[in-house]
Design an enzyme around this catalytic site. Structure first.
Site, PDB file in Angstrom:
ATOM      1  N   TYR A   1      27.397  20.502  -2.192  1.00  0.00           N
ATOM      2  CA  TYR A   1      26.936  21.667  -2.948  1.00  0.00           C
ATOM      3  C   TYR A   1      25.451  21.939  -2.733  1.00  0.00           C
ATOM      4  CZ  TYR A   1      31.424  21.491  -5.414  1.00  0.00           C
ATOM      5  OH  TYR A   1      32.761  21.484  -5.718  1.00  0.00           O
TER       6      TYR A   1
ATOM      7  N   LYS B   1      36.359   9.460   1.540  1.00  0.00           N
ATOM      8  CA  LYS B   1      37.177   9.847   2.692  1.00  0.00           C
ATOM      9  C   LYS B   1      36.590   9.081   3.884  1.00  0.00           C
ATOM     10  CE  LYS B   1      40.438  12.508   4.496  1.00  0.00           C
ATOM     11  NZ  LYS B   1      41.859  12.180   4.311  1.00  0.00           N
TER      12      LYS B   1
ATOM     13  N   ASP C   1      42.635  11.947  -0.834  1.00  0.00           N
ATOM     14  CA  ASP C   1      43.950  12.604  -0.796  1.00  0.00           C
ATOM     15  C   ASP C   1      44.976  11.775  -1.563  1.00  0.00           C
ATOM     16  OD1 ASP C   1      43.273  10.882   1.234  1.00  0.00           O
ATOM     17  OD2 ASP C   1      44.468  11.854   2.779  1.00  0.00           O
TER      18      ASP C   1
ATOM     19  N   ASP D   1      34.589  17.298  -8.539  1.00  0.00           N
ATOM     20  CA  ASP D   1      34.834  18.625  -9.107  1.00  0.00           C
ATOM     21  C   ASP D   1      36.337  18.881  -9.142  1.00  0.00           C
ATOM     22  OD1 ASP D   1      34.634  21.206  -9.957  1.00  0.00           O
ATOM     23  OD2 ASP D   1      33.563  21.979  -8.223  1.00  0.00           O
TER      24      ASP D   1
ATOM     25  N   ASP E   1      39.081  18.302 -12.626  1.00  0.00           N
ATOM     26  CA  ASP E   1      39.902  19.387 -13.179  1.00  0.00           C
ATOM     27  C   ASP E   1      41.385  19.025 -13.139  1.00  0.00           C
ATOM     28  OD1 ASP E   1      37.756  20.910 -13.841  1.00  0.00           O
ATOM     29  OD2 ASP E   1      38.428  22.722 -12.810  1.00  0.00           O
TER      30      ASP E   1
END
Ligand code: NAD
Length: 377
Positions: free
Chosen positions: A147, A205, A237, A261, A265
């Site tokens: 970000y 990852k 994943d 993020d 959620d």
């Protein structure tokens, strides 16, 4: 401890913000009495309320108030319908919330995800996947990664082709400080009601990303300083799958910004209503005090704003997290969580968590839920 004053900036914001903030302040006043504490709570406008009052989403006076406070209790900001001529950079989501995160270097976002048995019906998973209830904590890095990394550009090649670039960047020290937050949280076993299980699952990852390799190495290193905490690594994943297959396996989930993020959620969806999910965004500890911004995970809920039906629990539990992380008031934190739980056990339900098939449940509004929690304190 009784004579100590805690200065709180209460920024209710827009939509349901003022409705749920009123209930959180009511609960703080009750806690003040019960534990002989002193909360100096000053309310100030933010978001569209800030634009209306002072022409800025984060008015200078509101920022000044935050700077002299010990913590910020934040509602929600934003109203997608309002004045489209105001550019994104000046709209509340960026100009208020992102600015506050940056201003106070709030690098750690903590989101407890708890599903009590009485609310099993609001979880989209089958009962057997819920086990004895879901209870874990997502620790998300908030100021680094994709970000904020440079270069961050969009180019137009003029032949109908464009190219957008975002860059994932982490340094050792950025990973170290968020890892410490996660390991310390995992160690908070049975500390006045915080029932962590002493396990960190670090998400990365590492099979594809250089950032993932560094993340895994640094977290492993920091983990050696916490012999009482079990550390496991999981690819992002797989983590996305495991959250819906077996959420009860998690205790503390440690994630970089982008993965956090998304996964936080997904985790919030497990407990069915945003009205139940609080959060803490913390800066670095200074002299044993941590500055933080505490807010519900949900937004301004324009669909229900002004109707007195919003669930105030996320805001009230956010206030409880403030007592835990910024003020070290473990007993007061615990008593709020227990009061919320007791109100739920007694059948009090706002519309978002109401199950008409449950004969013990009673549908109530925002104020009545606040009153029920105060009464249970
Ligand atoms: P939202 O979280 O406001 O609402 C999503 C759904 O959840 C709605 O159906 C809403 O009614 C419900 N909900 C949320 N909180 C609830 C509560 N306490 N009780 C009962 N139901 C609740 O998300 P959205 O509609 O996508 O966004 C609305 C506005 O909020 C946008 O302007 C967005 O940018 C802003 N927003 C702000 C924040 C923040 O201030 N931190 C966070 C998210 C969204």
């Amino acid at each position: 401890m009784g004579s100590q004053t805690f200065n709180i900036a209460a920024l209710a914001g827009d939509g349901i913000g003022p409705e749920v903030m009123r209930e959180a302040i009511k609960v703080l006043r009750a806690v003040e009495k019960k534990f002989s504490l002193r909360f100096d709570i000053t309310e100030a406008p933010v978001g569209w309320a800030g634009i209306d009052a002072a022409g800025q989403a984060l008015p200078d006076a509101t920022l000044a108030l935050c700077k002299k406070s010990d913590a910020i209790l934040f509602g929600s900001v934003g109203s997608p319908e309002r004045d489209p001529t105001i550019p994104k950079a000046e709209r509340p989501e960026r100009a208020a919330l992102m600015r506050l995160r940056k201003e106070f270097e709030l690098f750690a976002n903590l989101r407890p995800v708890i599903l009590w048995n009485e609310l099993a019906h609001i979880c989209p998973l089958t009962k057997e996947r819920q086990g004895d209830g879901i209870d874990f904590l997502v620790v998300r890095e908030l100021t680094g990664g994709m970000y904020f990394g440079q270069p961050k550009t969009s180019e137009d090649f003029g032949d109908g082709q464009r190219r957008a670039i975002d860059t994932m960047v982490y340094t050792t020290s950025e990973i170290e400080r968020i890892a410490h937050v996660a390991f310390r949280a995992a160690e908070e076993r049975l500390k006045s009601g915080v029932r962590r299980k002493g396990k960190v699952t670090s998400i990365d990852k590492a099979n594809v990303l250089e950032n993932g390799v560094l993340w895994r190495e640094v977290v492993t290193n920091i983990g050696t300083q916490y012999p009482n905490v079990a550390l496991e690594h999981m690819l992002v994943d797989n983590a996305a799958m495991q959250l819906v297959l077996k959420p009860t396996q998690f205790d503390v989930l440690l994630c970089e910004n982008l993965f956090g993020d998304i996964l936080s959620d997904e985790a919030a969806a497990l407990i069915g209503s945003l009205g139940m999910v609080p959060s803490a965004s913390l800066g670095a500890a200074k002299e044993n005090r941590v500055f933080g911004l505490y807010e519900p995970a949900g937004g301004t809920a324009p669909d229900i704003a002004g109707k007195s039906v919003a669930n105030p629990i996320a805001q009230i539990l956010s206030a409880a997290l403030m007592l835990l992380y910024s003020f070290n008031l473990y007993d007061a934190h615990h008593s709020i969580v227990e009061a919320v739980r007791n109100a739920i056990v007694a059948g009090q339900r706002t519309g978002d968590i109401f199950n008409p098939a449950d004969p013990t449940a009673r549908k109530i509004g925002t104020r009545e839920m606040g009153d029920a929690i105060v009464a249970a304190l």
